[in-house]
Motif scaffolding. Structure first.
Motif, PDB file in Angstrom:
ATOM      1  N   PRO A 118       1.020  -1.246  -0.021  1.00 60.49           N
ATOM      2  CA  PRO A 118      -0.151  -0.006   0.151  1.00 60.49           C
ATOM      3  C   PRO A 118       0.784   1.291   0.077  1.00 60.49           C
ATOM      4  O   PRO A 118       1.891   1.562   0.664  1.00 60.49           O
ATOM      5  CB  PRO A 118      -0.777  -0.193   1.313  1.00 60.49           C
ATOM      6  N   LYS A 119       0.406   2.206  -0.799  1.00 63.29           N
ATOM      7  CA  LYS A 119       0.986   3.752  -0.933  1.00 63.29           C
ATOM      8  C   LYS A 119       0.564   4.432   0.463  1.00 63.29           C
ATOM      9  O   LYS A 119      -0.290   4.000   1.203  1.00 63.29           O
ATOM     10  CB  LYS A 119       0.654   4.205  -2.016  1.00 63.29           C
ATOM     11  N   HIS A 120       0.904   5.733   0.423  1.00 63.24           N
ATOM     12  CA  HIS A 120       0.511   6.347   1.593  1.00 63.24           C
ATOM     13  C   HIS A 120      -1.221   6.695   1.689  1.00 63.24           C
ATOM     14  O   HIS A 120      -1.539   7.054   0.490  1.00 63.24           O
ATOM     15  CB  HIS A 120       1.201   8.031   1.437  1.00 63.24           C
ATOM     16  N   GLY A 121      -1.603   6.615   2.536  1.00 66.19           N
ATOM     17  CA  GLY A 121      -3.018   6.525   2.518  1.00 66.19           C
ATOM     18  C   GLY A 121      -4.078   5.330   2.180  1.00 66.19           C
ATOM     19  O   GLY A 121      -5.236   5.508   2.520  1.00 66.19           O
ATOM     20  N   GLU A 122      -3.081   4.277   1.769  1.00 63.61           N
ATOM     21  CA  GLU A 122      -3.923   3.006   1.313  1.00 63.61           C
ATOM     22  C   GLU A 122      -3.758   1.940   2.610  1.00 63.61           C
ATOM     23  O   GLU A 122      -2.659   1.978   3.295  1.00 63.61           O
ATOM     24  CB  GLU A 122      -3.275   2.393   0.066  1.00 63.61           C
ATOM     25  N   PHE A 123      -4.707   1.085   2.544  1.00 66.28           N
ATOM     26  CA  PHE A 123      -4.420  -0.123   3.461  1.00 66.28           C
ATOM     27  C   PHE A 123      -4.967  -1.283   2.994  1.00 66.28           C
ATOM     28  O   PHE A 123      -5.732  -1.478   1.904  1.00 66.28           O
ATOM     29  CB  PHE A 123      -5.174   0.227   4.728  1.00 66.28           C
ATOM     30  N   LEU A 124      -4.304  -2.622   3.664  1.00 66.81           N
ATOM     31  CA  LEU A 124      -4.951  -3.936   3.180  1.00 66.81           C
ATOM     32  C   LEU A 124      -5.119  -4.441   4.552  1.00 66.81           C
ATOM     33  O   LEU A 124      -4.441  -4.234   5.692  1.00 66.81           O
ATOM     34  CB  LEU A 124      -3.649  -4.667   2.564  1.00 66.81           C
ATOM     35  N   MET A 125      -6.066  -5.070   4.555  1.00 66.61           N
ATOM     36  CA  MET A 125      -6.621  -5.725   6.012  1.00 66.61           C
ATOM     37  C   MET A 125      -6.906  -7.340   5.916  1.00 66.61           C
ATOM     38  O   MET A 125      -7.138  -7.802   4.511  1.00 66.61           O
ATOM     39  CB  MET A 125      -7.916  -5.036   6.117  1.00 66.61           C
ATOM     40  N   SER A 126      -7.002  -8.088   6.795  1.00 66.29           N
ATOM     41  CA  SER A 126      -7.143  -9.408   6.782  1.00 66.29           C
ATOM     42  C   SER A 126      -8.662  -9.731   6.605  1.00 66.29           C
ATOM     43  O   SER A 126      -9.389  -8.695   6.784  1.00 66.29           O
ATOM     44  CB  SER A 126      -6.515 -10.087   8.019  1.00 66.29           C
ATOM     45  N   GLN A 127      -8.965 -10.831   6.356  1.00 62.23           N
ATOM     46  CA  GLN A 127     -10.322 -11.202   6.576  1.00 62.23           C
ATOM     47  C   GLN A 127     -11.098 -10.819   7.833  1.00 62.23           C
ATOM     48  O   GLN A 127     -12.370 -10.458   7.882  1.00 62.23           O
ATOM     49  CB  GLN A 127     -10.398 -12.786   6.105  1.00 62.23           C
ATOM     50  N   GLY A 128     -10.264 -11.143   8.796  1.00 63.14           N
ATOM     51  CA  GLY A 128     -10.840 -10.845  10.179  1.00 63.14           C
ATOM     52  C   GLY A 128     -11.479  -9.258  10.319  1.00 63.14           C
ATOM     53  O   GLY A 128     -12.344  -9.130  10.899  1.00 63.14           O
ATOM     54  N   VAL A 129     -10.475  -8.599   9.794  1.00 58.64           N
ATOM     55  CA  VAL A 129     -10.850  -7.052   9.909  1.00 58.64           C
ATOM     56  C   VAL A 129     -12.021  -6.722   9.012  1.00 58.64           C
ATOM     57  O   VAL A 129     -12.958  -5.717   9.584  1.00 58.64           O
ATOM     58  CB  VAL A 129      -9.528  -6.272   9.551  1.00 58.64           C
ATOM     59  N   GLN A 130     -12.025  -7.324   7.775  1.00 58.68           N
ATOM     60  CA  GLN A 130     -13.117  -7.114   6.791  1.00 58.68           C
ATOM     61  C   GLN A 130     -14.493  -7.623   7.607  1.00 58.68           C
ATOM     62  O   GLN A 130     -15.490  -6.906   7.312  1.00 58.68           O
ATOM     63  CB  GLN A 130     -12.951  -7.760   5.822  1.00 58.68           C
ATOM     64  N   PHE A 145      -7.729   3.472   9.310  1.00 55.17           N
ATOM     65  CA  PHE A 145      -6.392   2.838   8.861  1.00 55.17           C
ATOM     66  C   PHE A 145      -6.152   3.748   7.608  1.00 55.17           C
ATOM     67  O   PHE A 145      -4.883   3.613   7.253  1.00 55.17           O
ATOM     68  CB  PHE A 145      -6.901   1.352   8.115  1.00 55.17           C
ATOM     69  N   GLY A 146      -6.818   4.404   7.057  1.00 51.36           N
ATOM     70  CA  GLY A 146      -6.410   5.250   5.660  1.00 51.36           C
ATOM     71  C   GLY A 146      -7.647   5.503   4.894  1.00 51.36           C
ATOM     72  O   GLY A 146      -8.713   5.449   5.393  1.00 51.36           O
ATOM     73  N   SER A 147      -7.344   6.295   3.891  1.00 52.20           N
ATOM     74  CA  SER A 147      -8.457   6.697   3.075  1.00 52.20           C
ATOM     75  C   SER A 147      -8.916   5.850   1.813  1.00 52.20           C
ATOM     76  O   SER A 147      -9.956   5.825   1.162  1.00 52.20           O
ATOM     77  CB  SER A 147      -7.987   8.182   2.557  1.00 52.20           C
TER      78      SER A 147
END
Length: 738
Positions: A118-130, A145-147
């Motif tokens: 992920p770049k600045h302001g981006e995020f990736l999440m796990s299935q549990g977070v989703q 987490f970000g925008s």
């Protein structure tokens, strides 16, 4: 070999039910072995921890070489990362673990399961977070987490769909605590804790599979008396020793292969369901719940070997003295009192440890002695169980006034060795399970007692402590005051890193204790009842003098806190979302957060809770296997005792009395062994707590009694299902050939 096949198939036509029962038992055993292997492989996988190990290695290297700056080439081939457990990334009391990443200087990013960094302001999440975001649509969790969300993380980064992890793109160039990682495929040396965990899981697997293998052996030996006499007759009419061996091989192989194939089919069918099994709130990825090819092969070999050995064990005399087999009356060898030697040594060692070691003063030598005692106790219980069952049955028989109980207990006394083998798996599981549950019986309560008794806050109060700048604290309080879910917010001094200095006029809004005038120093981490939890003073100077004199506190440097009173305690998630995006702390610095509504939340005991769930699952499965083994063994006894049961029927005994006799023969030994194993497990657990814990006492888990009662009730119901079989085998029409 043609003769072997011909005789085998003719025998199968006469005993289809026996083959079905053997096949079913082997199917169940194979399925249990494969399921256990799948979970063992998933627990032992290092895929989800290898990348974390790489980050830890980078942190260790950076701490040792902090004066060496990485060059541009290194930066171009690496990712700048920092691990932070941000208190604002908590949802429903569950911590979302954050990894902040910076790829602004990266040209060739290292591979991590094909992730797009992920770049600045981006995020990736796990299935549990989703799943958390989807289950709380009323709260804007994602903006913490970000925008911009870039989807889900590769599943290999987590152990299961319930893990909470998020990768957040940001700028780390000015952060001294960030480290560069160029390779996330770190080596995983077996750490001491990992070795212990693997050993515990392996011991549990052995304890679980032991009764499974016994079930297969008991089922394979079903009807051995009739088959033994049948093959002995074949020897007498001219069949060679080699032909008899071939028949035995074909018979055992057929049952084993059919059972293995059906077990494989059943395992394949239920495999998708394994991923939904939750242990202490933790599920595993279905892709990790796999069985290796060599494990399939080992299961097949073990099944064939166990079935073959069990089939041939009782018929060794067929190939040596067939005439004696036909004419003999089987006499069961009685266990001797020598069997008590091992358990006596174990009991003596336990007494020595409980008397010779003072409370909470156990050494490493004592720990090894305790481990030796545990092993001796398990071996001793298995060895002594036939003798104990025999004495128990003889004692009951002397006091029995009715025929079913008298005959049943005499049968148990005469066949105590055989009965002991059928319940030996229960000995291991209940002893080990009770020992573990006793050892951790008060751990969770003790941790919860400490955490629950540590806050004097109102349920609707939240404290944000250790904010460096006074202006930032005042500005944050002003911003919070405008929020619709905030009743009141104010900035106060945070003195000596412990006390929030609250004006008495507003204290009742945040704490459960009020004061009339002056200031109240509130230490939200001090245990309830301690003198330093609430300290009242006339003013700021008076308070500094008190804590400096009584607690040697350094009051020269102070930071600030913001006290928040929510209109509704459930609005805490809205507050966290706002704080995660507010700018009131230095970059990557987080305040100390205390939430009144979460003070009573049970503390996550992590590995202890997980292992407790495994222990309960293991004991439950073992008891279930014991009930099935008892059912199979009882059915085998019905086939072998049809002549004696017919005699009892002809003597006037009713079918109900025969069933009651079978209940006595089956359930009484199971109940006895269960109580003895549980008692010894608790005793050894008590000895361990005596040696190594002065604050925690060993307490018995009443749920074990409930589990045993349920297992015995299930066994009773299972035995009642055999009532039609008892009636059938004891009828004269079914014994015309006897």
């Amino acid at each position: 070999m043609n003769l072997a096949w011909m005789l085998t198939f003719r025998s199968l036509r006469q005993s289809k039910s026996r083959l079905a029962l053997i096949t079913g038992a082997v199917t169940f055993g194979v399925c249990m072995i494969l399921v256990s292997a799948a979970f063992f492989n998933a627990f032992g996988s290092t895929t989800s921890t290898r990348w974390l190990r790489a980050i830890d290695d980078a942190i260790d290297s950076a701490s040792q070489l902090h004066h060496v700056q990485s060059d541009k080439a290194d930066a171009a081939n690496s990712v700048l990362v920092k691990r932070v457990d941000n208190p604002f990334l908590i949802v429903d009391g569950k911590q979302i673990h954050g990894l902040y990443v910076d790829i602004s200087a990266t040209e060739h990013a290292p591979d991590l399961f094909g992730i797009t960094w992920p770049k600045h302001g981006e995020f990736l999440m796990s299935q549990g977070v989703q799943d958390l975001i989807d289950s709380h649509p009323e709260v804007a969790i994602a903006p913490r987490f970000g925008s911009a969300s870039k989807g889900l993380l590769p599943y290999q980064l987590t152990t299961g769909p319930d893990d909470l992890l998020v990768f957040i793109g940001t700028s780390l160039s000015d952060n001294d605590m960030a480290v560069s990682v160029a390779d996330f495929n770190a080596s995983m040396p077996l750490m001491r804790n990992g070795a212990v965990n693997q050993a515990i899981l392996l011991i549990g697997l052995v304890v679980l599979l032991f009764p499974v293998l016994l079930l297969v052996a008991i089922s394979a030996a079903l009807g051995s008396v009739q088959r033994e006499q049948r093959y002995a007759a074949l020897r007498l009419v001219g069949a060679t020793r080699r032909q008899i061996v071939q028949i035995l091989i074909v018979e055992s192989m057929l049952g084993a292969l059919l059972g293995f194939m059906l077990g494989l089919v059943v395992f394949t069918a239920i495999h998708p369901l394994l991923g939904s099994i939750s242990l202490a709130g933790r599920r595993l990825w279905l892709a990790d719940l796999t069985v290796a090819s060599w494990q399939y092969a080992a299961t097949l070999v073990a099944t064939v070997v166990m079935t073959g050995l069990a089939t041939s064990q009782g018929m060794r005399a067929v190939t040596t003295t067939p005439l004696r087999v036909v004419r003999r009356h089987r006499v069961m060898r009685q266990p001797s009192a020598v069997r008590i030697v091992v358990i006596a040594v174990a009991i003596g060692l336990a007494i020595y440890l409980s008397v010779g070691v003072k409370p909470n003063q156990g050494t490493s030598k004592d720990a090894y002695l305790l481990l030796t005692d545990v092993v001796l106790m398990m071996v001793g219980l298995i060895v002594v169980s036939p003798w104990v069952i025999r004495l128990f049955a003889q004692g009951i028989a002397k006091r029995s006034a009715r025929a079913p109980e008298l005959i049943g207990t005499r049968y148990v006394a005469a066949h105590s060795r055989q009965i002991s083998r059928s319940v030996s798996g229960v000995i291991l599981a209940l002893f080990a399970g009770t020992f573990f549950l006793t050892a951790i019986s008060q751990t969770g309560d003790a941790i919860n007692a400490v955490t629950r008794g540590r806050t004097p806050l109102q349920r609707s109060a939240v404290v944000l402590s250790d904010i460096p700048e006074r202006s930032a604290a005042i500005q944050l309080a002003a911003q919070l005051q405008t929020k619709p879910y905030v009743a009141q917010a104010e900035a106060v001094p945070f003195v000596a890193g412990a006390w929030n200095l609250v004006p008495c006029v507003n204290a009742a809004n945040y704490v459960t204790t009020s004061c009339n005038s002056g200031v109240l120093g509130v230490n939200v981490w001090a245990p309830t009842g301690e003198a330093d939890q609430l300290i009242q003073a006339k003013n700021r100077e008076d308070f500094s003098e008190i804590v400096g004199r009584d607690y040697a506190a350094d009051t020269a440097h102070e930071t600030y806190s913001v006290l928040v009173s929510l209109k509704d305690a459930h609005a805490i998630e809205h507050l966290r979302t706002f704080l995660a995006t507010a700018d009131f702390m230095p970059a990557f610095a987080v305040p100390l957060v205390s939430v009144g509504s979460e003070a009573d939340a049970p503390t996550d005991t992590g590995f202890i809770s997980f292992m407790t769930a495994l222990v309960w699952a293991g004991m439950g499965l073992t008891l279930l296997i014991a009930v099935i083994s008892m059912l199979v063994s009882t059915y085998a006894n019905l086939l072998e005792r049809r002549r004696s049961l017919l005699t009892l029927r002809l003597s006037g005994m009713k079918v109900g009395e025969l069933v009651r006799m079978m209940l006595m023969e089956s359930i009484a030994p199971l109940a006895l062994i269960a109580l003895v194993s549980t008692g010894f497990g608790f005793s050894v657990g008590w000895v361990m707590m005596h040696m190594f814990s002065v604050t925690l006492d060993a307490s018995f888990t009443p749920a074990i009694v409930g589990a045993l009662a349920a297992a015995l009730a299930l066994a009773g119901l299972a035995m009642l299902l055999l009532a039609p079989a008892v009636r059938k085998v004891s009828e004269p029409a079914s014994n015309r050939s006897e």
